[in-house]
Design a protein around this motif. Structure first.
Motif, PDB file in Angstrom:
ATOM      1  N   VAL A 170       0.830  -1.206   0.000  1.00 44.56           N
ATOM      2  CA  VAL A 170       0.000   0.000   0.000  1.00 44.56           C
ATOM      3  C   VAL A 170       0.859   1.248   0.000  1.00 44.56           C
ATOM      4  N   GLY A 171       1.932   1.266   0.772  1.00 45.28           N
ATOM      5  CA  GLY A 171       2.805   2.433   0.836  1.00 45.28           C
ATOM      6  C   GLY A 171       2.664   3.158   2.156  1.00 45.28           C
ATOM      7  N   THR A 172       2.553   4.479   2.104  1.00 41.68           N
ATOM      8  CA  THR A 172       2.477   5.318   3.298  1.00 41.68           C
ATOM      9  C   THR A 172       1.054   5.827   3.489  1.00 41.68           C
ATOM     10  N   ILE A 173       0.600   5.830   4.732  1.00 34.76           N
ATOM     11  CA  ILE A 173      -0.702   6.404   5.067  1.00 34.76           C
ATOM     12  C   ILE A 173      -0.459   7.495   6.104  1.00 34.76           C
ATOM     13  N   ARG A 174      -0.807   8.712   5.765  1.00 28.04           N
ATOM     14  CA  ARG A 174      -0.635   9.829   6.692  1.00 28.04           C
ATOM     15  C   ARG A 174      -1.646   9.731   7.838  1.00 28.04           C
ATOM     16  N   ALA A 175      -1.452  10.540   8.867  1.00 29.05           N
ATOM     17  CA  ALA A 175      -2.298  10.502  10.053  1.00 29.05           C
ATOM     18  C   ALA A 175      -3.741  10.847   9.697  1.00 29.05           C
ATOM     19  N   ARG A 176      -4.671  10.042  10.225  1.00 30.69           N
ATOM     20  CA  ARG A 176      -6.124  10.231  10.055  1.00 30.69           C
ATOM     21  C   ARG A 176      -6.581  10.174   8.599  1.00 30.69           C
ATOM     22  N   LYS A 177      -5.862   9.485   7.747  1.00 33.31           N
ATOM     23  CA  LYS A 177      -6.223   9.384   6.331  1.00 33.31           C
ATOM     24  C   LYS A 177      -6.589   7.947   5.969  1.00 33.31           C
ATOM     25  N   VAL A 178      -7.120   7.778   4.763  1.00 39.00           N
ATOM     26  CA  VAL A 178      -7.617   6.487   4.288  1.00 39.00           C
ATOM     27  C   VAL A 178      -6.923   6.129   2.977  1.00 39.00           C
ATOM     28  N   ARG A 179      -6.565   4.864   2.824  1.00 41.95           N
ATOM     29  CA  ARG A 179      -6.045   4.352   1.553  1.00 41.95           C
ATOM     30  C   ARG A 179      -6.815   3.081   1.210  1.00 41.95           C
ATOM     31  N   ASN A 180      -7.025   2.867  -0.065  1.00 40.68           N
ATOM     32  CA  ASN A 180      -7.677   1.651  -0.542  1.00 40.68           C
ATOM     33  C   ASN A 180      -6.629   0.728  -1.130  1.00 40.68           C
ATOM     34  N   ALA A 181      -6.770  -0.542  -0.852  1.00 43.55           N
ATOM     35  CA  ALA A 181      -5.871  -1.555  -1.390  1.00 43.55           C
ATOM     36  C   ALA A 181      -6.716  -2.689  -1.941  1.00 43.55           C
ATOM     37  N   SER A 182      -6.200  -3.351  -2.954  1.00 36.56           N
ATOM     38  CA  SER A 182      -6.911  -4.507  -3.494  1.00 36.56           C
ATOM     39  C   SER A 182      -5.897  -5.485  -4.068  1.00 36.56           C
ATOM     40  N   CYS A 183      -6.287  -6.729  -4.085  1.00 40.50           N
ATOM     41  CA  CYS A 183      -5.466  -7.754  -4.711  1.00 40.50           C
ATOM     42  C   CYS A 183      -6.398  -8.793  -5.332  1.00 40.50           C
ATOM     43  N   THR A 184      -5.909  -9.469  -6.331  1.00 40.00           N
ATOM     44  CA  THR A 184      -6.712 -10.420  -7.085  1.00 40.00           C
ATOM     45  C   THR A 184      -6.127 -11.813  -6.942  1.00 40.00           C
ATOM     46  N   ILE A 185      -7.002 -12.770  -6.689  1.00 36.59           N
ATOM     47  CA  ILE A 185      -6.592 -14.168  -6.566  1.00 36.59           C
ATOM     48  C   ILE A 185      -7.025 -14.902  -7.819  1.00 36.59           C
ATOM     49  N   ARG A 186      -6.066 -15.498  -8.504  1.00 33.28           N
ATOM     50  CA  ARG A 186      -6.331 -16.317  -9.685  1.00 33.28           C
ATOM     51  C   ARG A 186      -5.592 -17.641  -9.498  1.00 33.28           C
ATOM     52  N   THR A 187      -6.302 -18.659  -9.073  1.00 34.87           N
ATOM     53  CA  THR A 187      -5.667 -19.955  -8.869  1.00 34.87           C
ATOM     54  C   THR A 187      -6.496 -21.037  -9.543  1.00 34.87           C
ATOM     55  N   ALA A 188      -5.853 -22.143  -9.804  1.00 38.12           N
ATOM     56  CA  ALA A 188      -6.545 -23.282 -10.397  1.00 38.12           C
ATOM     57  C   ALA A 188      -7.573 -23.856  -9.427  1.00 38.12           C
ATOM     58  N   THR A 189      -7.279 -23.798  -8.141  1.00 38.91           N
ATOM     59  CA  THR A 189      -8.220 -24.303  -7.132  1.00 38.91           C
ATOM     60  C   THR A 189      -9.504 -23.483  -7.125  1.00 38.91           C
ATOM     61  N   LEU A 190      -9.382 -22.160  -7.187  1.00 40.59           N
ATOM     62  CA  LEU A 190     -10.559 -21.304  -7.239  1.00 40.59           C
ATOM     63  C   LEU A 190     -11.350 -21.559  -8.512  1.00 40.59           C
ATOM     64  N   ASP A 191     -10.678 -21.724  -9.626  1.00 41.97           N
ATOM     65  CA  ASP A 191     -11.344 -22.023 -10.895  1.00 41.97           C
ATOM     66  C   ASP A 191     -12.078 -23.365 -10.828  1.00 41.97           C
ATOM     67  N   ARG A 192     -11.452 -24.341 -10.200  1.00 41.22           N
ATOM     68  CA  ARG A 192     -12.072 -25.661 -10.059  1.00 41.22           C
ATOM     69  C   ARG A 192     -13.325 -25.597  -9.179  1.00 41.22           C
ATOM     70  N   TYR A 193     -13.251 -24.839  -8.072  1.00 37.03           N
ATOM     71  CA  TYR A 193     -14.423 -24.673  -7.210  1.00 37.03           C
ATOM     72  C   TYR A 193     -15.556 -23.969  -7.952  1.00 37.03           C
ATOM     73  N   TRP A 194     -15.239 -22.944  -8.748  1.00 36.99           N
ATOM     74  CA  TRP A 194     -16.266 -22.218  -9.485  1.00 36.99           C
ATOM     75  C   TRP A 194     -16.928 -23.125 -10.531  1.00 36.99           C
ATOM     76  N   ASN A 195     -16.131 -23.914 -11.252  1.00 37.84           N
ATOM     77  CA  ASN A 195     -16.691 -24.834 -12.242  1.00 37.84           C
ATOM     78  C   ASN A 195     -17.551 -25.913 -11.586  1.00 37.84           C
ATOM     79  N   THR A 196     -17.132 -26.389 -10.414  1.00 37.61           N
ATOM     80  CA  THR A 196     -17.925 -27.370  -9.680  1.00 37.61           C
ATOM     81  C   THR A 196     -19.241 -26.759  -9.218  1.00 37.61           C
ATOM     82  N   TRP A 197     -19.215 -25.479  -8.821  1.00 33.17           N
ATOM     83  CA  TRP A 197     -20.429 -24.767  -8.418  1.00 33.17           C
ATOM     84  C   TRP A 197     -21.371 -24.608  -9.608  1.00 33.17           C
TER      85      TRP A 197
END
Length: 142
Positions: free
Chosen positions: A93-120
Motif C-alpha cells: 500500500v505504501g504510506t498512510i498519513r495521520a487520520r487518512k484512508v487508503r484503498n488496497a486490493s489484490c486479485t486471486i487467480r488460482t486453479a483451485t478457485l477455478d475448479r471450485y467455481w466450475n464445480t459450483w
C-alpha cells in the motif's frame, strides 16, 4: 493493602515505559513481549469483494486512526471457499498519513478457485461461501 498498591505502581510504571517504545522495536524480555501483543492497533480495515468467480478481487479500505504517519503498509489476504483455502494475495500500500484512508486490493487467480467455481456451476456444490482473512502490517516512528 500497601503491598498491592506498590505492586500496581510498579506494573503501571513498566506499562508506561513499554507504551513509549515504538511498535517496530524488538522486544527482549518476556514481560515486554506480552505487553507488545496487547497494544491497540493504529488502523481499522473494511473488507469488500469485487468480482468473485473464477478470479476473485478482494478490496480493503485501510483507515489510519492514529496521529502518526504509517510507513511500509502491506496487505496480505487469504481466501477460503466453503472452509477450504483456495489462494492468497498481497499488496504493497505504501504510506498512510495521520487520520487518512487508503484503498488496497489484490486479485486471486488460482486453479483451485477455478475448479471450485466450475464445480459450483455444474451443480455439484451446494454453496459457494467465500471468506477472506486479511492482515495489514505497518511501521511507524516516534
Amino acid at each position: 493493602m500497601l503491598r498491592s498498591l506498590a505492586g500496581m505502581a510498579l506494573v503501571a510504571a513498566a506499562a508506561t515505559t513499554l507504551l513509549a517504545a515504538p511498535a517496530n522495536a524488538s522486544a527482549t524480555s518476556t514481560a515486554t513481549v506480552e505487553s507488545t501483543a496487547a497494544r491497540p492497533q493504529l488502523i481499522r480495515t473494511k473488507l469488500s469483494f469485487g468480482r468473485c468467480k473464477d478470479t476473485c478481487q478482494i478490496k480493503v479500505r485501510i483507515t489510519n486512526i492514529s496521529r502518526k504517519t504509517l510507513f511500509s503498509v502491506k496487505l496480505n489476504a487469504r481466501l477460503t471457499i466453503n472452509g477450504r483455502n483456495v489462494g492468497t494475495c498481497y499488496d504493497s500500500v505504501g504510506t498512510i498519513r495521520a487520520r487518512k484512508v487508503r484503498n488496497a486490493s489484490c486479485t486471486i487467480r488460482t486453479a483451485t478457485l477455478d475448479r471450485y467455481w466450475n464445480t459450483w456451476l455444474d451443480g455439484d456444490l451446494r454453496s459457494f461461501n467465500k471468506y477472506a482473512r486479511t492482515s495489514v502490517s505497518y511501521r511507524y516512528y516516534r
